[in-house]
Design a protein around this motif. Structure first.
Motif, PDB file in Angstrom:
ATOM      1  N   HIS A   1      -6.984  -3.438   3.556  1.00 51.81           N
ATOM      2  CA  HIS A   1      -8.060  -3.326   2.561  1.00 51.81           C
ATOM      3  C   HIS A   1      -7.785  -4.157   1.311  1.00 51.81           C
ATOM      4  O   HIS A   1      -8.660  -4.305   0.479  1.00 51.81           O
ATOM      5  CB  HIS A   1      -8.357  -1.859   2.203  1.00 51.81           C
ATOM      6  CG  HIS A   1      -7.237  -1.127   1.542  1.00 51.81           C
ATOM      7  ND1 HIS A   1      -7.069   0.227   1.646  1.00 51.81           N
ATOM      8  CD2 HIS A   1      -6.225  -1.538   0.746  1.00 51.81           C
ATOM      9  CE1 HIS A   1      -6.023   0.607   0.953  1.00 51.81           C
ATOM     10  NE2 HIS A   1      -5.490  -0.447   0.396  1.00 51.81           N
ATOM     11  N   HIS A   2      -6.591  -4.709   1.191  1.00 52.53           N
ATOM     12  CA  HIS A   2      -6.328  -5.592   0.053  1.00 52.53           C
ATOM     13  C   HIS A   2      -6.841  -7.007   0.284  1.00 52.53           C
ATOM     14  O   HIS A   2      -6.802  -7.826  -0.633  1.00 52.53           O
ATOM     15  CB  HIS A   2      -4.834  -5.610  -0.277  1.00 52.53           C
ATOM     16  CG  HIS A   2      -4.357  -4.282  -0.759  1.00 52.53           C
ATOM     17  ND1 HIS A   2      -4.461  -3.899  -2.075  1.00 52.53           N
ATOM     18  CD2 HIS A   2      -3.833  -3.231  -0.106  1.00 52.53           C
ATOM     19  CE1 HIS A   2      -4.003  -2.667  -2.199  1.00 52.53           C
ATOM     20  NE2 HIS A   2      -3.618  -2.235  -1.025  1.00 52.53           N
TER      21      HIS A   2
ATOM     22  N   HIS B   1       0.813  -1.212   0.000  1.00 55.42           N
ATOM     23  CA  HIS B   1       0.000   0.000   0.000  1.00 55.42           C
ATOM     24  C   HIS B   1       0.850   1.268   0.000  1.00 55.42           C
ATOM     25  O   HIS B   1       0.646   2.147  -0.827  1.00 55.42           O
ATOM     26  CB  HIS B   1      -1.082   0.048   1.071  1.00 55.42           C
ATOM     27  CG  HIS B   1      -1.986   1.187   0.767  1.00 55.42           C
ATOM     28  ND1 HIS B   1      -3.017   1.095  -0.124  1.00 55.42           N
ATOM     29  CD2 HIS B   1      -1.907   2.484   1.111  1.00 55.42           C
ATOM     30  CE1 HIS B   1      -3.557   2.286  -0.291  1.00 55.42           C
ATOM     31  NE2 HIS B   1      -2.901   3.144   0.453  1.00 55.42           N
TER      32      HIS B   1
HETATM   33 CU   LIG Z   1      -3.860  -0.283  -0.714  1.00 51.37          CU
END
Ligand SMILES: [Cu+2]
Ligand code: HEM
Ligand SMILES: [Cu+2]
Lengths: 653, 263
Positions: A339-340, A290
């Protein structure tokens, strides 16, 4: 292990040649022909000496920056060939149609993603930082010029491994993320994943060194009066991006090294058996992954900031806001990695918290967009190509931001994760967001690097092809993603998807024209360089320090270092008619001598990677020994600088 | 074909998109309008080259995204809890189905009926279905797009998903996570039916001459693409738990139920 492993060649044998498909064969032949062609041309022009002493062994940040960008452009072409091949396959692949067998399609999406992120975007952004940051802060070079050369050659070595995999052996089929257990030997026993690992590992070390180098450069090498709040926005974003590199890349190095141990030595970090846990891989990977997207995009934001102020002939609106927003984004980018994998089964509290944390990043990002808009407000906007790319960015990026927030809402993510909606989202961030910024930066600083501008008309054409091509190529993917089409599909049976995929292919064709236009632009600009050289020192009515030196600048950047007292110091100087004050030169200027340390370590890194991939242990050992001896030998060299410019006044050097 | 979860997810998508378009559309229009209005050739437009700050604008540009995100954040908190895949759905005792990802097919075990199938999932319409999901191969991701939701299938771990179909009909489910050559064809039919039809379907499966045991499991574990639908008249009790524990002899396999959940 049942394979034969010879002491000399490891598991490398004649079956490593890409005889399994015509398409792969063709790709290999083009790659080899390209390499041989390059060697032949250099020999024919008799340019080997110049190439060696002017470029390969150079430690000048400007030349290293240019080499990074050349690497990025070459890899952009390679990555795009992969992309359009996938687009063509999917346009045809209804009910098992198409021309690519699954094993080949898998390699292509893996190499496309890997190349575009690690060997196109990373070198591009690093190249722009290299070229512009020392000039913007009034420094003679980066803090560690030799380490800079090592960084570049390690990146080139990683890129070399990916290119070689096309000819010798196969590339990974595990995607750019290389998730285990699929990427473990149990499911992917060949050399493909090893190529991915070593390309990423070797170049990742280079990136970490770059991060260290630029943090130190920006914090320690600023000229007199260049306080942090006087720094140009691009330098600010380069600083944040470098800090992110320093913190994030070690996670990537560790996680790929652990996967390498699983595959090569037989450990069980991420295997299905023996106590392995695949979830650790995902966490570590995205703890790098990220922040990585912000490493890529923050400097692009910096470029947009420079471009929008320059071409609106106006001060950048809300500079302090932009600085704080950048810092906030940098910090928050470490808090959202989950969030992945919302779909991994974490509880509702965990998913909700990470979803909200992700959205919070939209606040500083939104602020930035508004600040750019208000920079244009009451300006005098000139539509030069860098400004066109910036406008295109503003219109498209908000759409990508919106789809990103949608993906950050866990229940929506459950339905759209792993679909082409996700593919559309990240391309929407990375093409209009990062890549448009890099292209704008390339056209913006090109005259500074070479002393002539790039052709304007072809630049505008390139923009319109990229802009319309992007819309056609990726908006359909949002639609079929919501219809449920998974990513990474070699074929499909749903007739409703096909029309959209055909449109996406046409979009990719327009992007091809955009890339061709960039090539033509370069060609006609070199041809017309005399005409385009007018006003090259300051072609855009620039505002920041780099436009105050000559184009191209001398190796030492500024003969007398400028003393600044305001932001936009060059603009102020032009306004008041008084040149920027400088510190008198009392001693002669020394620049670091060329050295082969960088290319040798890069070559050694390649050997280590290639050796481990193919189990050619002696080669890996030689590579490691070469790294060690080069570093030790270098530490004994004391005559590492030469006088480049004699001192004035005192006469002593 | 749809279900309550899919409907709720769709509604959420529309609401969140609508809310964001309130900002996104004006931004695009502003970009175009400012660019046109303040073009260099338009010398009737105002020009303020030194105007670079304004308290009102600053407050607005931090405020608007902050309010927007505040609204979205409450939505996220509510809906993530309401639509938690682990949360049992209202509407009575759910049907329990255990789903196992294989290369490149799905095995479904109905522990309450002692039967199993490959690549065909029948469920009663209008009744909650509760899935327990694992993998015997690489990581897969279980989804029935028409019903909503998605959850990873990982070896040695159990994840959960709760869904429901509104009415009888035929749908398709699949693996969403790339797992090798057969991935594109790794789909299964989902048949939502009335209670009566469902009972009939159970009887048809029970009439099969095959049983799920170690031998037949070894057979279907062989990698194959687009494997035909297969019925197993019987499936031993605890087969799924055995796969969870045995697939991995992982030290933590004993606590996988909670651990796969990560909470
Ligand atoms: Cu991300
Ligand atoms: C220039 C035009 C581009 C086109 C037409 C294009 C097209 C594609 C296509 C067709 C896929 C596969 C989608 C799927 O899995 O269904 C893909 C995946 C991907 N692309 Fe691009 N792409 C482009 C540029 C880029 C750029 C500039 C980047 C990054 C800097 C990028 C990064 C990726 C990544 C990371 C993936 C995922 C690969 C994976 O599944 O492992 N692409 N792209
Ligand atoms: Cu576990």
């Amino acid at each position: 292990m049942t394979e034969d492993i010879s002491p000399l060649l490891g598991r490398l044998g004649p079956d490593a040649l890409p005889l399994y498909s015509w398409v792969a064969m063709g790709g290999a032949m083009v790659t080899v022909a390209g390499g041989l062609g390059f060697l032949a041309i250099v020999t024919w022009l008799g340019k080997w000496r110049e190439l060696w002493s002017g470029w390969i062994t150079s430690v000048d940040h400007k030349r290293i920056g240019i080499m990074y960008i050349v690497l990025a452009l070459i890899m952009l072409i390679r990555g795009f060939v992969d992309a359009i091949m996938m687009r063509l396959q999917q346009a045809l692949a209804m009910d098992g149609g198409g021309y690519l067998p699954p094993e080949h399609f898998e390699q292509i999406f893996s190499s496309h993603g890997t190349i575009m992120i690690f060997f196109m975007a990373m070198p591009f952004v690093t190249g722009l930082m290299n070229f512009a940051v020392p000039l913007q802060i009034g420094a003679r070079d980066v803090a560690f010029p030799v380490m800079n050369s090592i960084s570049f050659w390690l990146t080139a070595a990683g890129a070399g491994l990916v290119l070689v995999s096309l000819v010798i052996g196969k590339f990974s089929t595990a995607g750019w993320t290389g998730y285990p257990p699929y990427s473990g030997v149990q499911f992917t026993p060949g050399v493909g994943v090893d190529y991915w690992i070593w390309a990423v590992l070797v170049s990742g070390v280079g990136s970490t060194l770059t991060g260290i180098n630029f943090v130190v450069t920006i914090l320690r090498k600023r000229t007199t009066g260049m306080t942090l709040m006087h720094m140009p926005m691009f330098t600010w974003t380069a600083l944040c991006s470098s800090i992110l590199i320093v913190f994030a890349f070690p996670a990537l190095t560790v996680v790929t090294a652990m996967l390498a141990l699983d595959r090569t030595v037989g450990t069980h970090f991420f295997t299905n058996d023996g106590g392995g846990n695949v979830m650790n891989f995902m966490n570590l990977f995205w703890i790098w992954g990220h922040p990585e997207v912000y490493i890529l995009i923050l400097p692009a934001f910096g470029i947009f900031s420079e471009v929008v102020a320059t071409f609106s002939s106006k001060r950048l609106f809300g500079y302090p806001s932009l600085v704080y927003a950048t810092m906030v984004i940098a910090v928050l980018s470490f808090t959202v990695w989950l969030h992945h994998f919302f779909t991994m089964g974490a509880g509702a509290n965990v998913n909700a918290i990470f979803g909200i944390a992700t959205m919070v990043i939209a606040v500083p990002t939104g602020v930035k967009v508004f600040d750019w808009l208000f920079t244009m407000y009451r300006g005098r906007i000139r539509f030069e190509p860098p400004m066109l790319f910036t406008l295109g960015f503003m219109c498209l990026f908000v759409v990508g931001g919106m789809s990103g927030v949608l993906l950050a809402i866990p229940p929506i993510n459950y339905a759209t994760h792993n679909t082409t909606f996700l593919v559309a989202h990240f391309h929407n961030m990375i093409i209009p967001g990062a890549l448009f910024g890099y292209v704008a930066g390339y056209m913006y600083w090109f005259p500074k690097a070479f002393g002539f501008r790039l052709d304007r008309n072809w630049g505008a054409r390139a923009f319109w092809f990229w802009f319309t091509g992007f819309i056609l190529a990726f908006m359909p993917l949002y639609v079929i993603g919501l219809m449920g089409m998974p990513r990474r599909m070699e074929s499909y049976a749903n007739p409703d998807w096909q029309p959209w995929l055909i449109i996406a292919f046409l979009g990719a064709c327009l992007i091809l024209l955009g890339i061709v236009s960039l090539g033509i632009q370069l060609w006609v600009s070199v041809r017309d360089r005399v005409r385009l050289a007018a006003e090259a020192d300051d072609p855009w009515d620039g505002r920041t320090l780099e436009w105050s030196t000559s184009s191209p600048p001398p190796a030492w950047n500024y003969t007398e270092l400028p003393i600044v007292s305001v932001r936009d110091s060059f603009h102020e100087a032009k306004l008041t008619g008084k040149p920027i004050p400088t510190a008198p030169l009392t001693a002669s200027i020394h620049v670091p001598r060329n050295t082969a340390v960088g290319p040798v370590i890069g070559f050694a890194g390649f050997c280590v990677g290639f050796g481990v991939i193919w189990f050619i242990w002696w080669l890996a050992a030689v590579g490691l020994a070469l790294v060690a001896t080069t570093l030790i030998a270098r530490s004994f060299a004391d005559d590492t600088e030469s006088e480049a410019f004699p001192g004035r006044g005192t006469g002593i050097s | 074909m749809t279900g309550p979860i899919a409907e709720a997810e769709k509604l959420l998508l529309l609401k969140a998109s609508g809310l964001m378009l309130l900002v996104v559309v004006p931004v695009i229009l502003m970009a175009l309008a400012f660019a046109w209005r303040y073009r260099a050739t338009n010398d009737r437009a105002a020009y303020s080259p030194d105007w670079d700050r304004s308290r009102v604008v600053e407050i607005t540009v931090w405020g608007i995204p902050a309010i927007m995100v505040g609204l979205l954040a409450t939505m996220v908190w509510d809906k993530t809890h309401a639509l938690d895949p682990y949360k049992p759905l209202p509407g009575g005792e759910p049907l329990l189905v255990q789903a196992v990802a294989l290369n490149w097919k799905w095995l479904f075990i109905y522990p309450d009926h002692g039967i199993a199938t490959v690549n065909e999932l029948a469920i009663p319409a209008d009744r909650p279905v509760s899935f327990r999901v694992t993998s015997q191969v690489a990581m897969n991701s279980f989804i029935i797009p028409d019903l909503g939701g998605q959850i990873y299938a990982m070896a040695g771990m159990e994840t959960q998903l709760n869904l429901q179909a509104n009415e009888p009909g035929k749908m398709q489910g699949r693996n969403m996570q790339f797992s090798g050559t057969g991935f594109p064809q790794q789909t299964f039919d989902v048949l939502a039916m009335t209670e009566a039809d469902f009972d009939g379907w159970i009887e048809r499966v029970r009439a099969s001459d095959q049983a799920l045991d170690d031998r037949s499991f070894a057979e279907i574990s062989q990698p194959s693409i687009a494997a035909p639908v297969t019925y197993f008249a019987s499936a031993p009790q605890g087969f799924f738990a055995g796969l969870l524990a045995g697939s991995a002899d992982m030290p933590h396999a004993a606590d996988t139920t909670a651990e796969g959940a990560g909470n």
